[in-house]
Design an enzyme around this catalytic site. Structure first.
Site, PDB file in Angstrom:
ATOM      1  N   TYR A 101      12.580 -47.265  16.624  1.00 32.09           N
ATOM      2  CA  TYR A 101      12.788 -45.922  17.180  1.00 32.09           C
ATOM      3  C   TYR A 101      13.669 -45.979  18.428  1.00 32.09           C
ATOM      4  O   TYR A 101      14.675 -45.273  18.523  1.00 32.09           O
ATOM      5  CB  TYR A 101      11.438 -45.302  17.510  1.00 32.09           C
ATOM      6  CG  TYR A 101      11.487 -43.867  17.962  1.00 32.09           C
ATOM      7  CD1 TYR A 101      11.895 -42.855  17.086  1.00 32.09           C
ATOM      8  CD2 TYR A 101      11.106 -43.504  19.243  1.00 32.09           C
ATOM      9  CE1 TYR A 101      11.920 -41.520  17.493  1.00 32.09           C
ATOM     10  CE2 TYR A 101      11.126 -42.182  19.657  1.00 32.09           C
ATOM     11  CZ  TYR A 101      11.540 -41.198  18.795  1.00 32.09           C
ATOM     12  OH  TYR A 101      11.570 -39.881  19.190  1.00 32.09           O
ATOM     13  N   LYS A 153      17.520 -44.611  18.363  1.00 32.13           N
ATOM     14  CA  LYS A 153      17.969 -43.490  19.193  1.00 32.13           C
ATOM     15  C   LYS A 153      19.100 -43.904  20.129  1.00 32.13           C
ATOM     16  O   LYS A 153      20.027 -43.122  20.385  1.00 32.13           O
ATOM     17  CB  LYS A 153      16.783 -42.940  19.997  1.00 32.13           C
ATOM     18  CG  LYS A 153      15.755 -42.186  19.177  1.00 32.13           C
ATOM     19  CD  LYS A 153      16.294 -40.872  18.648  1.00 32.13           C
ATOM     20  CE  LYS A 153      15.184 -40.013  18.063  1.00 32.13           C
ATOM     21  NZ  LYS A 153      15.693 -38.724  17.522  1.00 32.13           N
ATOM     22  N   ASN A 205      -4.012 -36.301  19.195  1.00 33.09           N
ATOM     23  CA  ASN A 205      -5.133 -37.207  18.935  1.00 33.09           C
ATOM     24  C   ASN A 205      -6.378 -36.780  19.690  1.00 33.09           C
ATOM     25  O   ASN A 205      -7.477 -36.678  19.128  1.00 33.09           O
ATOM     26  CB  ASN A 205      -4.770 -38.638  19.354  1.00 33.09           C
ATOM     27  CG  ASN A 205      -4.030 -39.397  18.269  1.00 33.09           C
ATOM     28  OD1 ASN A 205      -3.802 -38.877  17.181  1.00 33.09           O
ATOM     29  ND2 ASN A 205      -3.650 -40.621  18.569  1.00 33.09           N
ATOM     30  N   GLY A 230      -5.954 -48.981  26.904  1.00 33.31           N
ATOM     31  CA  GLY A 230      -5.867 -49.560  28.234  1.00 33.31           C
ATOM     32  C   GLY A 230      -6.909 -48.921  29.137  1.00 33.31           C
ATOM     33  O   GLY A 230      -7.971 -48.474  28.686  1.00 33.31           O
TER      34      GLY A 230
END
Length: 336
Positions: free
Chosen positions: A155, A159, A200, A215
């Protein structure tokens, strides 16, 4: 003719939006139609959905075309917004080679179309071109800290290559280009399985599931409401001279843990927040410096995070209800 901010006034155009049935693409199509333009939405529905633009199909000025941008295409248009690409790690890492090709070949084919018809093109780039930044906030002059061999490279580098193509076409006088570096964007019509933090967390909260924070949750992000982003894209496209890259996003920075806590509050959920190991190459900080956008485009995000999250929660709540009803109907049909 343009207004003081470079936006088109009094001129109806035919506009192509690749990825037009996606989350951002559908909002852009909606706005362009509201502004009086004809709109062709090109999408292969790999991550977008016809449902996102179903309400636009009533307009005689809107066309939805199923097409994969890795295959050349040709439409006689005045403007091209190239948005075609999966945009979340959960989506673009499924088939990384295809992700790279979608970004590189998609940009090449969009530019070739623009060149044939004298159209102006806006390339939807991304804050991911900055990688895990050592400069904070990130200005357009920062060249980034990106791994070309990491799991996000399909990605990030796709880009970055697309930006290079736009600039080369523009410098050679082959097609007029604009580059928007888009930071985290959210809003209604995000998919239930989109895979990004906002969707999410909302889906997990509405389902009463644990919210998964990767994390410590101290990593920061800046979240821009989709209507503000669309406004920025329109202003950049219609600016008479600004090519970019131009950062478009909301400079208000929050930690991922703060975002999760706010979503639990707004949904009234009893969900707990749990912590998991940080994914590979996950950036620690991400916030746009938008001085250039403010100065040249008059761009300023208007929608506060809480207001935008509320609208997004309502949209995802309806989507979850629809998905549940669809599952019940399928079960009833199988049992009959």
């Amino acid at each position: 003719m343009g207004d003081a901010n470079g936006r088109t006034v009094g001129r109806s155009m035919r506009i192509l939006v690749t990825g037009g049935a996606g989350f951002v693409g559908s909002h852009l199509c909606e706005r362009l139609l509201a502004d009086g333009h004809e709109v062709i939405a090109l999408d292969d529905f790999s991550t977008g959905s016809p449902a996102n633009v179903a309400h636009l199909m009533r307009s005689s000025r809107f066309w939805l075309v199923e097409h994969d941008v890795t295959v050349p295409f040709d439409h006689e248009v005045d403007r091209i917004y190239n948005l075609a690409s999966p945009a979340s790690p959960a989506r673009y890492q499924v088939d990384p080679v295809r992700t790279t090709m979608t970004n590189v070949l998609g940009a090449l084919h969009a530019l070739a179309c623009a060149e044939r018809h004298g159209a102006r093109l806006l390339q939807a780039s991304t804050s991911e071109v900055y990688g895990d930044p050592e400069v904070h906030p990130q200005p357009e002059t920062y060249l980034g800290r990106v791994s070309p061999v990491g799991v996000r490279a399909c990605y990030d580098e796709g880009k970055r290559c697309a930006e290079s193509l736009v600039m080369d076409f523009h410098r050679q006088g082959r097609a007029s280009g604009r580059i928007a570096r888009i930071f985290n964007t959210y809003g209604p019509r995000m998919a239930i399985d989109d895979g990004r933090a906002v969707s999410n967390f909302i889906v997990q909260a509405l389902r009463g599931e644990d919210l998964t924070v990767y994390g410590s949750g101290s990593q920061t992000r800046s979240f821009c409401y989709v209507d503000d982003l669309v406004e920025g894209c329109l202003r950049l496209m219609e600016h008479p001279v600004e090519v970019g890259p131009v950062n478009l996003g909301n400079p208000v920075e929050v930690t991922v843990l703060e975002l999760a806590q706010e979503i639990v509050r707004l949904t009234g959920s009893a969900s707990r927040i749990v912590f998991r190991p940080l994914p590979e190459d996950d950036p620690r900080q991400r916030r746009p410096a938008i001085d250039l956008a403010r100065r040249t485009l008059g761009f300023e995000p208007r929608v506060a995070l809480r207001q935008g999250l509320y609208a997004t929660i309502q949209s995802l709540r309806a989507a979850l209800a629809g998905a549940g009803e669809g599952a019940r109907r399928r079960e009833a049909a199988l049992a009959s």
